[in-house]
Motif scaffolding. Structure first.
Motif, PDB file in Angstrom:
ATOM      1  N   ILE A 126       0.986  -1.358   0.152  1.00 24.63           N
ATOM      2  CA  ILE A 126      -0.043   0.037  -0.006  1.00 24.63           C
ATOM      3  C   ILE A 126       0.892   1.155  -0.217  1.00 24.63           C
ATOM      4  O   ILE A 126       0.656   2.168  -0.812  1.00 24.63           O
ATOM      5  CB  ILE A 126      -1.024  -0.036   1.285  1.00 24.63           C
ATOM      6  CG1 ILE A 126      -1.900  -1.157   1.236  1.00 24.63           C
ATOM      7  CG2 ILE A 126      -1.830   1.246   1.144  1.00 24.63           C
ATOM      8  CD1 ILE A 126      -2.850  -1.264   2.221  1.00 24.63           C
ATOM      9  N   HIS A 127       1.933   1.185   0.817  1.00 23.33           N
ATOM     10  CA  HIS A 127       2.957   2.381   0.734  1.00 23.33           C
ATOM     11  C   HIS A 127       3.578   2.487  -0.395  1.00 23.33           C
ATOM     12  O   HIS A 127       3.774   3.803  -1.119  1.00 23.33           O
ATOM     13  CB  HIS A 127       3.825   1.996   2.034  1.00 23.33           C
ATOM     14  CG  HIS A 127       4.746   3.154   1.865  1.00 23.33           C
ATOM     15  ND1 HIS A 127       4.421   4.382   2.631  1.00 23.33           N
ATOM     16  CD2 HIS A 127       6.233   3.664   1.858  1.00 23.33           C
ATOM     17  CE1 HIS A 127       5.396   5.439   2.815  1.00 23.33           C
ATOM     18  NE2 HIS A 127       6.375   4.703   1.936  1.00 23.33           N
ATOM     19  N   ALA A 145       1.040   4.448  -2.856  1.00 18.05           N
ATOM     20  CA  ALA A 145       0.731   5.627  -2.483  1.00 18.05           C
ATOM     21  C   ALA A 145       1.984   6.569  -2.746  1.00 18.05           C
ATOM     22  O   ALA A 145       1.790   7.577  -3.313  1.00 18.05           O
ATOM     23  CB  ALA A 145       0.567   5.777  -0.940  1.00 18.05           C
ATOM     24  N   ALA A 155       1.876   7.586  -6.488  1.00 12.88           N
ATOM     25  CA  ALA A 155       0.652   8.191  -6.782  1.00 12.88           C
ATOM     26  C   ALA A 155       0.523   9.686  -6.333  1.00 12.88           C
ATOM     27  O   ALA A 155      -0.222  10.377  -7.121  1.00 12.88           O
ATOM     28  CB  ALA A 155      -0.568   7.500  -6.202  1.00 12.88           C
ATOM     29  N   ARG A 156       1.375   9.987  -5.283  1.00 14.07           N
ATOM     30  CA  ARG A 156       1.147  11.487  -4.683  1.00 14.07           C
ATOM     31  C   ARG A 156       1.911  12.371  -5.910  1.00 14.07           C
ATOM     32  O   ARG A 156       1.651  13.428  -5.607  1.00 14.07           O
ATOM     33  CB  ARG A 156       2.154  11.351  -3.401  1.00 14.07           C
ATOM     34  CG  ARG A 156       1.189  10.944  -2.158  1.00 14.07           C
ATOM     35  CD  ARG A 156       2.070  11.327  -0.888  1.00 14.07           C
ATOM     36  NE  ARG A 156       3.485  10.872  -0.968  1.00 14.07           N
ATOM     37  CZ  ARG A 156       3.807   9.452  -0.431  1.00 14.07           C
ATOM     38  NH1 ARG A 156       2.705   8.911   0.135  1.00 14.07           N
ATOM     39  NH2 ARG A 156       5.249   9.009  -0.273  1.00 14.07           N
ATOM     40  N   VAL A 197      -0.031   0.242 -10.294  1.00 18.07           N
ATOM     41  CA  VAL A 197      -0.476  -0.578  -9.609  1.00 18.07           C
ATOM     42  C   VAL A 197      -0.609  -2.206 -10.234  1.00 18.07           C
ATOM     43  O   VAL A 197      -0.717  -3.142  -9.465  1.00 18.07           O
ATOM     44  CB  VAL A 197      -1.938  -0.092  -9.284  1.00 18.07           C
ATOM     45  CG1 VAL A 197      -2.888  -1.034  -8.455  1.00 18.07           C
ATOM     46  CG2 VAL A 197      -1.918   1.354  -8.297  1.00 18.07           C
ATOM     47  N   THR A 217      -7.622  -2.203  -1.741  1.00 19.56           N
ATOM     48  CA  THR A 217      -7.187  -0.900  -1.335  1.00 19.56           C
ATOM     49  C   THR A 217      -6.236  -0.286  -2.269  1.00 19.56           C
ATOM     50  O   THR A 217      -6.730   0.985  -2.189  1.00 19.56           O
ATOM     51  CB  THR A 217      -6.332  -0.977   0.036  1.00 19.56           C
ATOM     52  OG1 THR A 217      -7.264  -1.563   1.057  1.00 19.56           O
ATOM     53  CG2 THR A 217      -5.669   0.252   0.460  1.00 19.56           C
ATOM     54  N   LEU A 218      -5.642  -0.852  -3.071  1.00 19.31           N
ATOM     55  CA  LEU A 218      -4.831  -0.428  -4.082  1.00 19.31           C
ATOM     56  C   LEU A 218      -5.763   0.060  -5.223  1.00 19.31           C
ATOM     57  O   LEU A 218      -5.676   1.395  -5.690  1.00 19.31           O
ATOM     58  CB  LEU A 218      -4.026  -1.464  -4.723  1.00 19.31           C
ATOM     59  CG  LEU A 218      -2.863  -1.976  -3.891  1.00 19.31           C
ATOM     60  CD1 LEU A 218      -2.165  -2.987  -4.415  1.00 19.31           C
ATOM     61  CD2 LEU A 218      -1.611  -0.825  -3.506  1.00 19.31           C
ATOM     62  N   ASP A 220      -8.855   1.275  -4.626  1.00 22.14           N
ATOM     63  CA  ASP A 220      -9.183   2.414  -4.050  1.00 22.14           C
ATOM     64  C   ASP A 220      -8.499   3.835  -4.414  1.00 22.14           C
ATOM     65  O   ASP A 220      -8.969   4.709  -4.385  1.00 22.14           O
ATOM     66  CB  ASP A 220      -9.692   2.157  -2.675  1.00 22.14           C
ATOM     67  CG  ASP A 220     -10.971   1.162  -2.280  1.00 22.14           C
ATOM     68  OD1 ASP A 220     -11.608   0.939  -3.607  1.00 22.14           O
ATOM     69  OD2 ASP A 220     -11.296   0.707  -1.219  1.00 22.14           O
ATOM     70  N   GLN A 221      -7.236   3.514  -3.850  1.00 25.10           N
ATOM     71  CA  GLN A 221      -6.320   4.740  -4.078  1.00 25.10           C
ATOM     72  C   GLN A 221      -6.224   5.244  -5.564  1.00 25.10           C
ATOM     73  O   GLN A 221      -6.192   6.412  -5.771  1.00 25.10           O
ATOM     74  CB  GLN A 221      -4.851   4.131  -3.745  1.00 25.10           C
ATOM     75  CG  GLN A 221      -4.383   3.867  -2.310  1.00 25.10           C
ATOM     76  CD  GLN A 221      -3.159   3.597  -1.996  1.00 25.10           C
ATOM     77  OE1 GLN A 221      -2.468   2.999  -2.503  1.00 25.10           O
ATOM     78  NE2 GLN A 221      -2.816   4.293  -0.783  1.00 25.10           N
ATOM     79  N   ALA A 244      -9.347   7.151  -5.926  1.00 26.37           N
ATOM     80  CA  ALA A 244      -9.014   8.388  -5.119  1.00 26.37           C
ATOM     81  C   ALA A 244      -8.411   9.327  -6.067  1.00 26.37           C
ATOM     82  O   ALA A 244      -8.827  10.735  -5.957  1.00 26.37           O
ATOM     83  CB  ALA A 244      -8.730   8.294  -3.967  1.00 26.37           C
ATOM     84  N   LEU A 245      -7.444   8.985  -6.622  1.00 24.40           N
ATOM     85  CA  LEU A 245      -6.482   9.822  -7.337  1.00 24.40           C
ATOM     86  C   LEU A 245      -7.148  10.310  -8.755  1.00 24.40           C
ATOM     87  O   LEU A 245      -6.960  11.287  -9.236  1.00 24.40           O
ATOM     88  CB  LEU A 245      -5.535   8.944  -7.673  1.00 24.40           C
ATOM     89  CG  LEU A 245      -4.207   9.001  -6.561  1.00 24.40           C
ATOM     90  CD1 LEU A 245      -3.191   8.044  -6.896  1.00 24.40           C
ATOM     91  CD2 LEU A 245      -3.729  10.171  -6.064  1.00 24.40           C
TER      92      LEU A 245
END
Length: 151
Positions: free
Chosen positions: A28-29, A32, A35-36, A46, A132-133, A135-136, A139-140
């Motif tokens: 997950i980290h 992220a 993605a940031r 991903v 969760t991946l 979902d990230q 969100a992006l």
């Protein structure tokens, strides 16, 4: 003596759980971090993470497509085939692409199509990390589409 060997077995099992949980958190980290800094959905790697995490033989992403009725990996890590829940732990993964939807703000934006490896059944924890991946990524989607304020 038996108590010592029982405790040793339990300690080894807990060590495996801790290592596996740490790996899932690291997944997950890792998702992220790029993605940031991403400027488009293509910048998020991903798919590669999903292949490794779920031991897939392949994975692709389709933007805004909902053709067919592929089995679907749900937000709780369960798998739905048609209108029924598929018992992954007992039956393994189905021998067809599995849909993992990407939603943003409650709207469908695309999906990962996961190609399972025959004979491999990813545990629930790995399936939850996969959700969760996704979902990230969802969100992006809103971040990429929303103009950023200028200073």
């Amino acid at each position: 003596m038996r108590l010592c060997s029982t405790l040793a077995v339990r300690a080894r099992r807990l060590e495996v759980v801790i290592i596996t949980d740490a790996d899932h958190l690291a997944q997950i980290h890792r998702a992220a971090r790029p993605a940031r800094e991403a400027t488009s959905p293509d910048a998020v790697a991903v798919r590669t993470q999903l292949v490794g995490l779920l031991h897939l033989s392949g994975c692709r992403f389709e933007y805004g497509t909902l053709l067919g009725h592929a089995p679907r990996l749900e937000s709780d890590g369960s798998l739905t085939v048609g209108r029924r829940t598929w018992d992954v732990d007992r039956l393994g993964m189905p021998d067809q692409d599995i849909e993992l939807r990407v939603l943003a703000g409650g709207h469908f934006h695309g999906r990962f199509l996961l190609r399972p490896t025959p004979g491999h059944t990813p545990p629930l924890e790995a399936r939850l990390v996969a959700v969760t991946l996704a979902d990230q990524v969802g969100a992006l989607q809103t971040t990429w589409r929303t103009p950023r304020p200028t200073a």
